[in-house]
Design a protein around this motif. Structure first.
Motif, short mmCIF file in Angstrom:
data_model
loop_
_atom_site.label_atom_id
_atom_site.label_comp_id
_atom_site.label_asym_id
_atom_site.label_seq_id
_atom_site.Cartn_x
_atom_site.Cartn_y
_atom_site.Cartn_z
N MET A 90 -66.95 -79.57 -14.83
CA MET A 90 -67.37 -78.19 -14.69
C MET A 90 -66.23 -77.25 -15.09
O MET A 90 -66.45 -76.28 -15.80
CB MET A 90 -67.82 -77.96 -13.25
CG MET A 90 -68.23 -76.57 -12.96
SD MET A 90 -69.82 -76.26 -13.70
CE MET A 90 -70.20 -74.73 -13.02
N MET A 91 -65.04 -77.54 -14.61
CA MET A 91 -63.89 -76.71 -14.92
C MET A 91 -63.56 -76.76 -16.41
O MET A 91 -63.15 -75.75 -17.01
CB MET A 91 -62.68 -77.17 -14.09
CG MET A 91 -61.51 -76.30 -14.22
SD MET A 91 -61.91 -74.75 -13.43
CE MET A 91 -60.33 -74.04 -13.34
N LYS A 92 -63.78 -77.92 -17.01
CA LYS A 92 -63.53 -78.08 -18.44
C LYS A 92 -64.48 -77.19 -19.24
O LYS A 92 -64.08 -76.56 -20.22
CB LYS A 92 -63.69 -79.54 -18.82
CG LYS A 92 -63.28 -79.87 -20.21
CD LYS A 92 -63.36 -81.37 -20.44
CE LYS A 92 -62.86 -81.74 -21.81
NZ LYS A 92 -62.91 -83.17 -22.05
N MET A 93 -65.73 -77.10 -18.87
CA MET A 93 -66.71 -76.27 -19.56
C MET A 93 -66.36 -74.78 -19.44
O MET A 93 -66.52 -74.01 -20.39
CB MET A 93 -68.12 -76.51 -19.00
CG MET A 93 -68.77 -77.76 -19.52
SD MET A 93 -68.94 -77.70 -21.29
CE MET A 93 -70.51 -76.92 -21.43
N ILE A 94 -65.89 -74.39 -18.27
CA ILE A 94 -65.51 -72.98 -18.06
C ILE A 94 -64.32 -72.63 -18.95
O ILE A 94 -64.30 -71.58 -19.59
CB ILE A 94 -65.20 -72.72 -16.57
CG1 ILE A 94 -66.48 -72.85 -15.74
CG2 ILE A 94 -64.58 -71.34 -16.39
CD1 ILE A 94 -66.27 -72.78 -14.25
N CYS A 95 -63.34 -73.51 -19.02
CA CYS A 95 -62.16 -73.26 -19.86
C CYS A 95 -62.55 -73.18 -21.33
O CYS A 95 -62.08 -72.30 -22.06
CB CYS A 95 -61.12 -74.36 -19.65
SG CYS A 95 -60.31 -74.27 -18.05
N SER A 137 -65.50 -72.39 -22.56
CA SER A 137 -66.27 -71.16 -22.75
C SER A 137 -65.37 -69.94 -22.83
O SER A 137 -65.57 -69.05 -23.67
CB SER A 137 -67.27 -70.97 -21.60
OG SER A 137 -68.17 -72.04 -21.54
N MET A 138 -64.37 -69.89 -21.97
CA MET A 138 -63.42 -68.77 -21.99
C MET A 138 -62.63 -68.75 -23.30
O MET A 138 -62.40 -67.68 -23.87
CB MET A 138 -62.47 -68.86 -20.79
CG MET A 138 -63.15 -68.63 -19.45
SD MET A 138 -63.79 -66.96 -19.30
CE MET A 138 -62.29 -66.07 -19.10
N MET A 139 -62.22 -69.90 -23.78
CA MET A 139 -61.45 -69.96 -25.03
C MET A 139 -62.31 -69.50 -26.21
O MET A 139 -61.83 -68.79 -27.08
CB MET A 139 -60.94 -71.39 -25.27
CG MET A 139 -60.04 -71.86 -24.17
SD MET A 139 -58.34 -72.23 -24.53
CE MET A 139 -58.22 -72.85 -26.10
N VAL A 140 -63.57 -69.89 -26.23
CA VAL A 140 -64.46 -69.47 -27.30
C VAL A 140 -64.67 -67.95 -27.25
O VAL A 140 -64.62 -67.27 -28.28
CB VAL A 140 -65.82 -70.22 -27.22
CG1 VAL A 140 -66.85 -69.61 -28.13
CG2 VAL A 140 -65.62 -71.69 -27.53
N MET A 141 -64.88 -67.39 -26.07
CA MET A 141 -65.08 -65.95 -25.94
C MET A 141 -63.82 -65.19 -26.35
O MET A 141 -63.91 -64.17 -27.04
CB MET A 141 -65.49 -65.59 -24.51
CG MET A 141 -66.92 -65.98 -24.20
SD MET A 141 -67.59 -65.28 -22.69
CE MET A 141 -66.41 -65.78 -21.46
N LEU A 142 -62.66 -65.67 -25.93
CA LEU A 142 -61.42 -64.99 -26.31
C LEU A 142 -61.19 -65.06 -27.81
O LEU A 142 -60.72 -64.10 -28.42
CB LEU A 142 -60.24 -65.61 -25.55
CG LEU A 142 -60.16 -65.28 -24.06
CD1 LEU A 142 -59.04 -66.06 -23.41
CD2 LEU A 142 -59.97 -63.79 -23.87
#
Length: 94
Positions: A1-6, A8-13
């Protein structure tokens, strides 16, 4: 779950960093405004005092309408036909 959040954040940034913004800015009051002159046949030319372009000198040295001259670069490489000795070659290249 934490891996998916990271991820997703990298893609958005990354997407936000690559986003270009268009802002219309006005040039400063001190910016030079090009003007057309009768000598330029309707082409836009700039004031020679602020650009350092001297049309008389350009004509004298054979430059084009932008003040540029054509140059030719020749890349010389050593070939197999060496008819001079090394000392004679060095004397010619001085």
């Amino acid at each position: 779950m934490m891996k998916m959040i990271c991820i997703s954040m990298m893609v958005m940034l990354t997407l936000l960093a690559c986003q270009t913004t268009t802002s219309e800015s006005t040039p400063p009051a001190s910016a030079e405004v090009p003007s057309a002159t009768p000598e330029s046949n309707g082409d836009v030319v700039t004031n020679s005092k602020s650009t350092g372009y001297d049309p008389e000198m350009a004509a004298e040295v054979g430059a084009d309408e932008f003040g540029m001259r054509q140059y030719v670069f020749a890349y010389l490489k050593r070939g197999p036909n060496r008819d001079l000795s090394q000392e004679e070659s060095q004397a010619l290249q001085r």
